[in-house]
Design a protein around this motif. Sequence first.
Motif, PDB file in Angstrom:
ATOM      1  N   UNK A   1       0.828  -1.218   0.000  1.00 47.81           N
ATOM      2  CA  UNK A   1       0.000   0.000   0.000  1.00 47.81           C
ATOM      3  C   UNK A   1       0.857   1.260   0.000  1.00 47.81           C
ATOM      4  N   UNK A   2       1.916   1.248   0.797  1.00 46.14           N
ATOM      5  CA  UNK A   2       2.814   2.399   0.818  1.00 46.14           C
ATOM      6  C   UNK A   2       3.534   2.534  -0.521  1.00 46.14           C
ATOM      7  N   UNK A   3       3.955   1.409  -1.084  1.00 42.62           N
ATOM      8  CA  UNK A   3       4.643   1.444  -2.369  1.00 42.62           C
ATOM      9  C   UNK A   3       3.737   2.017  -3.463  1.00 42.62           C
ATOM     10  N   UNK A   4       2.503   1.583  -3.505  1.00 47.88           N
ATOM     11  CA  UNK A   4       1.561   2.091  -4.514  1.00 47.88           C
ATOM     12  C   UNK A   4       1.388   3.601  -4.350  1.00 47.88           C
ATOM     13  N   UNK A   5       1.264   4.054  -3.120  1.00 50.28           N
ATOM     14  CA  UNK A   5       1.093   5.489  -2.879  1.00 50.28           C
ATOM     15  C   UNK A   5       2.301   6.279  -3.387  1.00 50.28           C
ATOM     16  N   UNK A   6       3.518   5.775  -3.091  1.00 52.54           N
ATOM     17  CA  UNK A   6       4.728   6.525  -3.406  1.00 52.54           C
ATOM     18  C   UNK A   6       5.328   6.198  -4.767  1.00 52.54           C
ATOM     19  N   UNK A   7       4.736   5.283  -5.525  1.00 50.29           N
ATOM     20  CA  UNK A   7       5.271   4.982  -6.848  1.00 50.29           C
ATOM     21  C   UNK A   7       5.419   6.228  -7.728  1.00 50.29           C
ATOM     22  N   UNK A   8       4.499   7.199  -7.689  1.00 51.77           N
ATOM     23  CA  UNK A   8       4.696   8.398  -8.514  1.00 51.77           C
ATOM     24  C   UNK A   8       6.015   9.119  -8.242  1.00 51.77           C
ATOM     25  N   UNK A   9       6.585   8.961  -7.055  1.00 46.05           N
ATOM     26  CA  UNK A   9       7.887   9.578  -6.772  1.00 46.05           C
ATOM     27  C   UNK A   9       8.981   8.894  -7.596  1.00 46.05           C
ATOM     28  N   UNK A  10       8.920   7.569  -7.699  1.00 49.85           N
ATOM     29  CA  UNK A  10       9.884   6.839  -8.536  1.00 49.85           C
ATOM     30  C   UNK A  10       9.693   7.260  -9.991  1.00 49.85           C
ATOM     31  N   UNK A  11       8.448   7.242 -10.436  1.00 52.07           N
ATOM     32  CA  UNK A  11       8.129   7.599 -11.816  1.00 52.07           C
ATOM     33  C   UNK A  11       8.625   9.006 -12.135  1.00 52.07           C
ATOM     34  N   UNK A  12       8.312   9.953 -11.284  1.00 53.30           N
ATOM     35  CA  UNK A  12       8.734  11.338 -11.511  1.00 53.30           C
ATOM     36  C   UNK A  12      10.245  11.484 -11.500  1.00 53.30           C
ATOM     37  N   UNK A  13      10.885  10.810 -10.565  1.00 57.16           N
ATOM     38  CA  UNK A  13      12.348  10.870 -10.484  1.00 57.16           C
ATOM     39  C   UNK A  13      12.980  10.380 -11.788  1.00 57.16           C
ATOM     40  N   UNK A  14      12.536   9.223 -12.271  1.00 59.35           N
ATOM     41  CA  UNK A  14      13.151   8.647 -13.468  1.00 59.35           C
ATOM     42  C   UNK A  14      12.780   9.419 -14.739  1.00 59.35           C
ATOM     43  N   UNK A  15      11.588   9.942 -14.800  1.00 57.77           N
ATOM     44  CA  UNK A  15      11.206  10.712 -15.997  1.00 57.77           C
ATOM     45  C   UNK A  15      11.897  12.074 -16.069  1.00 57.77           C
ATOM     46  N   UNK A  16      12.389  12.545 -14.937  1.00 57.94           N
ATOM     47  CA  UNK A  16      13.037  13.851 -14.905  1.00 57.94           C
ATOM     48  C   UNK A  16      14.555  13.779 -14.894  1.00 57.94           C
ATOM     49  N   UNK A  17      15.102  12.616 -15.217  1.00 54.03           N
ATOM     50  CA  UNK A  17      16.545  12.493 -15.361  1.00 54.03           C
ATOM     51  C   UNK A  17      16.963  13.392 -16.517  1.00 54.03           C
ATOM     52  N   UNK A  18      17.983  14.198 -16.316  1.00 44.42           N
ATOM     53  CA  UNK A  18      18.389  15.112 -17.385  1.00 44.42           C
ATOM     54  C   UNK A  18      18.918  14.367 -18.607  1.00 44.42           C
ATOM     55  N   UNK A  19      18.790  14.997 -19.743  1.00 43.05           N
ATOM     56  CA  UNK A  19      19.265  14.400 -20.989  1.00 43.05           C
ATOM     57  C   UNK A  19      20.778  14.240 -20.951  1.00 43.05           C
ATOM     58  N   UNK A  20      21.467  15.209 -20.395  1.00 44.24           N
ATOM     59  CA  UNK A  20      22.919  15.124 -20.269  1.00 44.24           C
ATOM     60  C   UNK A  20      23.262  14.920 -18.805  1.00 44.24           C
ATOM     61  N   UNK A  21      24.278  14.110 -18.568  1.00 45.82           N
ATOM     62  CA  UNK A  21      24.678  13.835 -17.194  1.00 45.82           C
ATOM     63  C   UNK A  21      25.238  15.076 -16.528  1.00 45.82           C
TER      64      UNK A  21
END
Length: 166
Positions: A65-85
Motif C-alpha cells: 500500500x505504501x509502495x503504490x502510494x509513493x510509486x509516482x515519486x519513482x516515476x517522476x524521479x526517473x522521468x526527470x533524469x536530465x538528458x545530459x549527465x
Amino acid sequence: MPNNLTNENDEPVFPTEKDFDPTGRDPDARWAWANFGNLTIKDAEQKLRERADIYCEAFESMGGKAFVFYFPAIDGHLRNVPVEHDEDADLRGAFIGCDYGALDFSRCIQRQFERDNYVRQLAPQVIELSRFIRQNIERFGCDIDEQKQVAVAWMELEHYIETTPQ
C-alpha cells in the motif's frame, strides 16, 4: 489514479506505519517509514533526486500500500533524469549515480510485484515507465554497457508483469 488517494477534502491520505510494515517486525520497512512516512510525493521525489542509490532500498522494503502510494515519486524521479549527465551533481550533494537508480528501481519494482498482489494495479504505469526508460536509455548510464544493463532489466520487468498471472 489509485495511488493518489484523497479524502473528501482533496487532502492526500498518507499510508500508515502499518502500510509500510504490515508484519510490524521488519526493520527495513520501519526504516522506510522513518524516511518516507507522511512525505508528499513531491518531497519523496526530492529525496530520490538527492540519494536514489540508498532510498531505493526503502521502496523495496515498504509494504504494497505504501509502495503504490509513493510509486509516482519513482516515476517522476526517473522521468526527470536530465538528458545530459550532471558532472557536478556530487559537488552539490546530489549523489545520483550514472543511471539515477534506474537499474535498482527495476529490481525493486519486480520484488514488489512478486511479493504483494496489491501493487498489480500499477502494471500499466510500470510498463509505460519501462518503455520511457528504454526509449530514453541514453539518460540511464555512463556508458553503453551500463545502458544495456538498465534496458535489459526494464525489459525483464515488463516481461515479468505481462506474463505472470495475477
